[in-house]
Design an enzyme around this catalytic site. Structure first.
Site, mmCIF file in Angstrom:
data_model
loop_
_atom_site.group_PDB
_atom_site.id
_atom_site.type_symbol
_atom_site.label_atom_id
_atom_site.label_comp_id
_atom_site.label_asym_id
_atom_site.label_seq_id
_atom_site.Cartn_x
_atom_site.Cartn_y
_atom_site.Cartn_z
ATOM 1 N N ASP A 55 0.872 -1.175 0.000
ATOM 2 C CA ASP A 55 0.000 0.000 0.000
ATOM 3 C C ASP A 55 0.913 1.230 0.000
ATOM 4 O O ASP A 55 2.105 1.146 0.329
ATOM 5 C CB ASP A 55 -0.955 -0.007 1.200
HETATM 6 C C1 BGC Z 1 -4.943 3.337 -0.085
HETATM 7 C C2 BGC Z 1 -4.997 2.322 -1.204
HETATM 8 C C3 BGC Z 1 -4.858 3.027 -2.526
HETATM 9 C C4 BGC Z 1 -3.563 3.823 -2.534
HETATM 10 C C5 BGC Z 1 -3.331 4.562 -3.830
HETATM 11 C C6 BGC Z 1 -3.739 4.250 -0.194
HETATM 12 O O1 BGC Z 1 -3.853 5.301 0.688
HETATM 13 O O2 BGC Z 1 -4.958 2.679 1.147
HETATM 14 O O3 BGC Z 1 -6.212 1.613 -1.142
HETATM 15 O O4 BGC Z 1 -4.922 2.113 -3.568
HETATM 16 O O5 BGC Z 1 -3.609 4.767 -1.488
HETATM 17 O O6 BGC Z 1 -4.164 5.633 -3.959
#
Ligand code: BGC
Length: 746
Positions: free
Chosen positions: A284
């Protein structure tokens, strides 16, 4: 002779490649690329990946291990200039014909379209989609996302959220698929399958146990192995099995001590070994905390930028701290995913999104997802020929319907419906309303009646309007987003008071809920009708109106329990971190602090196996609306249960539409395991959604996956059936299971 030829061909290829590497990348012709042996689509993705990885330089391999940065989230590389504007961009290896990976968030539609001057359809929230209990609808959901990603120039989706609703106040509950691992896993699997069929890399997230947003970068989740295998992890296992997902996003939190993105148990022992996952694991955004440890644990790729998986990783390889074979394995998985999903053979072509088709799909899925929770004296469907006046109240229902926030946010065309046109750019954690107007949709059903709107900000004034109307419809909402949790499941602001006052002024009050999570309803007894519309997407208002007026018969059922109060939840309050530091808190050093590792705080999931309805069942706590519940404008009867033992237990029964309208019924099958299993009273093991005309009967036959009747034996690291009497229960809701038969297994 043959081997001699192979050697000769290999060395010719090497000379050609050496030559190619000396020529500027742009000079590589399409013809040259096509002739590379790994470009042969008849070879398996494994063979193709193995062939191309062998030809890569160390720098090329490293370039595939990380993103190039996202503004506002750590360092951004100049290479990011070629990004398509999504959350992640990985440079490809042009010399070898490996394209860039263009990633976009795509939970209920493609994100960031506003910023990029594009258009995306908003589908109903993921939880709403799960409420359809319809795997075909889930596939269509994913397919639409896949098509729109490609039309916008992306080849990878960052959707596929399937964290179990262990904490329903989680601000991302709307992005997930509810509280049951089999329902959630099956539905997310179909979404990913639908997307990957369009030739985009699909993703399942956030692996694992990222069940609350509060302190997500620092929380350490404590849970026993059996419980997680049978609940949260089972949802992932099924989702991956059903879809052959090409990517898994590991989550921010720690699980039993280690960060999820450097957790050897989760990434290697389970995912890559036991589940035979063939794709790659990406962190993530900011969830990577080391190079050597994470790499050895099984993390293949760092997002969004190179903190650990760039220069630091290269040095570790050069010094021998990280073996080359380990690096190669990460790179192999990444390019394999690209071959397997077709993004190399069939790269996306930018085009115009099918807006009209998208609105239609969004409406059809919403119509299947909306759940009728209460219908006293058959107040619904409304009879358009008899109604002279409607008071429409609250939740900006004159202009729009709310959507879920955070990285899932889809941008509405024309901007936020509650702001003047042109002033509608979406910002992180703004409440965004889609321009799907319940007022317009209801007026269209009642061209000759008086439909008056009151904003609901002044409950007595709203009640005064309600008093003058034949029917009062109150729209109520609960907004949620990534990066926050709800303080409680109560409707925010004055909405409880508003509903109570309107209900006491008009005996025909209907509440339409636009919520991301369950809500508590101290007013439920006062109103005649309740419709749960979730976040209903781009065509939400038309779908709601079609259900209110009976053009469509409701068929959705709850994928999550609605409890009576927060006090009845396994955790009456959410444990919050002692030190707040997230990239959204405005802390300029948050990024570094997160990467270095914030001090852990503990959350204990002592309820273990008792997630969702399993908790209320075991604790004998009455609920407001149970898991699997949903009404229809017709009625159904269940009969003739037959349970046949075998490798797969077969459950056969008949469902009859005993009412006067056609409808679709979700027939649910639960199992109560023998007492020796030590399980909660029952678990969902299968279902079927079937269309039935008035008076029609159909026989349903469901084969139960043996794993769904098993428990996880930690000592043997295996699923096993507990010998004894298994009771199969069948009906239309987890608390209404009229058919019951026991089968002796083993
Ligand atoms: C989120 C993810 C997301 C990523 C990219 C993160 O803050 O937890 O679910 O895909 O950002 O935007």
């Amino acid at each position: 002779m043959a081997s001699c030829l192979r050697v000769r061909r290999t060395s010719l290829l090497r000379i050609a490649l050496l030559f190619a590497s000396l020529v500027p990348a742009a000079a590589q012709t399409a013809e040259q690329v096509k002739n590379f042996p790994w470009m042969n689509p008849r070879l398996s993705p494994d063979d193709r990946a193995a062939l191309v990885v062998k030809e890569m330089t160390l720098d090329e391999k490293i370039s595939l291990l990380h993103g190039t940065g996202m503004s506002g989230l750590g360092p951004v590389s100049p290479l990011a200039a070629k990004s398509n504007g999504g959350a992640g961009y990985v440079v490809g290896v042009r010399r070898l014909g490996i394209p860039a990976i263009q990633m976009s968030d795509a939970a209920y539609g493609v994100r960031m379209s506003g910023e990029n001057g594009r258009y995306s359809t908003a589908l109903p929230s993921c939880l709403g989609g799960a409420a359809s209990w319809d795997p075909e609808a889930a596939y269509e959901y994913g397919a639409l996302i896949g098509r729109e990603l490609r039309a916008q120039g992306y080849n990878m989706s960052l959707g596929g959220g399937v964290n179990l609703a262990r904490e329903p106040r989680n601000g991302r509950t709307f992005e997930y698929m509810g509280e049951d691992p089999i329902l959630a896993g099956t539905m997310v699997g179909q979404v990913i399958k639908g997307s990957q069929a369009q030739h985009v890399i699909g993703d399942i997230k956030h692996y694992a146990l990222n069940d609350q947003e509060s302190g997500r970068n620092s929380v350490n989740v404590n849970i026993d192995e059996r419980s997680m295998r049978e609940t949260d992890l089972l949802a992932f296992e099924i989702g991956i099995r059903e879809s052959d997902a090409a990517a898994v996003m590991c989550s921010y939190n720690r699980v039993n001590g280690d960060y999820a993105c450097e957790n050897k148990y989760l990434l290697t022992a389970l995912l890559k070994h036991d589940w035979n996952f063939k794709g790659f694991v990406l962190s993530d955004w900011g969830g990577t905390h080391s190079a050597a440890k994470a790499s050895a644990a099984g993390l293949d790729h760092e997002e969004p930028a190179e903190i650990f998986y760039g220069d630091a990783y290269k040095k570790a390889v050069e010094s021998g701290t990280i073996p080359v074979a380990e690096l190669d394995e990460h790179v192999r998985r990444i390019v394999r995913a690209m071959f397997a999903t077709g993004v190399i053979d069939d790269p996306p072509q930018k085009g115009v999104v099918d807006v009209v088709g998208g609105l239609d799909t969004a409406r059809k899925i919403a119509e299947q997802s909306i759940v009728l929770l209460k219908n006293e004296h058959n107040v619904l469907p409304l009879d358009a020929s008899k109604i002279r006046s409607i008071a429409l109240i609250g939740a900006h229902s004159d202009v729009g319907m709310i959507s879920g926030g955070g990285s899932a946010q889809v941008d509405p065309p024309g901007g936020n419906a509650i702001m003047p046109p042109g002033k509608g750019q979406t910002h992180w954690q703004d409440q965004i309303w889609f321009p799907t107007s319940p007022l317009k949709a209801i007026k269209a059903k009642l061209p000759r009646a008086q439909v008056q709107f009151n904003p609901g900000t002044d409950p007595p004034a709203a009640a005064a309007l309600a008093k003058t109307a034949d029917v009062a419809i109150v729209f109520a909402y609960q907004w949620e987003s990534e990066g926050m949790d709800l303080d409680s499941l109560a409707l925010p602001g004055n909405q409880e008071d508003l509903i109570a006052k309107v209900a006491s002024a008009n005996a025909h009050t209907i509440v339409v809920l636009e919520t991301g999570s369950p809500v508590t309803m101290p007013w439920a007894d006062e109103v005649s009708g309740i419709l749960e519309a979730w976040y209903a997407g781009s065509s939400g208002a038309d779908a709601v109106a079609n259900l209110l007026f009976g053009d469509v018969n409701p068929s959705g059922k709850l994928p999550i329990t609605f409890p009576r109060s927060d006090a009845d939840l396994p955790h009456p309050t959410i444990v919050k971190p002692p030190v707040k530091s997230t990239t959204q808190d405005g802390d300029p050093d948050a990024w570094e602090k997160i990467a270095d590792g914030l001090p852990a705080f503990q959350v204990h999931y002592d309820e273990g196996l008792k997630v969702g309805y399993r908790w209320y069942d075991t604790e004998k706590k009455p609920v407001l609306f149970p898991f699997g519940f949903g009404l229809s404008y017709t009625t159904y009867a269940y009969s003739g249960l037959k349970v046949t033992p075998g490798n797969k237990v077969r459950v056969t029964f008949t469902v009859t539409n005993t009412g006067r309208r056609p409808g679709a019924e979700i027939a649910e099958v639960y199992a109560a395991l023998p007492a020796a299993a030590g399980e909660p009273p029952k678990r969902l093991v299968g279902w079927s959604k079937l269309k039935l005309n008035a008076g029609e009967s159909k026989e349903v036959s469901i084969e139960v996956d043996p794993k769904y009747l098993s428990v996880f034996n930690v000592d043997r690291n295996a699923w096993e059936l507990v010998p004894g009497a298994h009771v199969l229960l069948v009906g239309g809701s987890s608390d209404d299971l009229p058919l019951k038969e026991s089968v002796h297994l083993k």
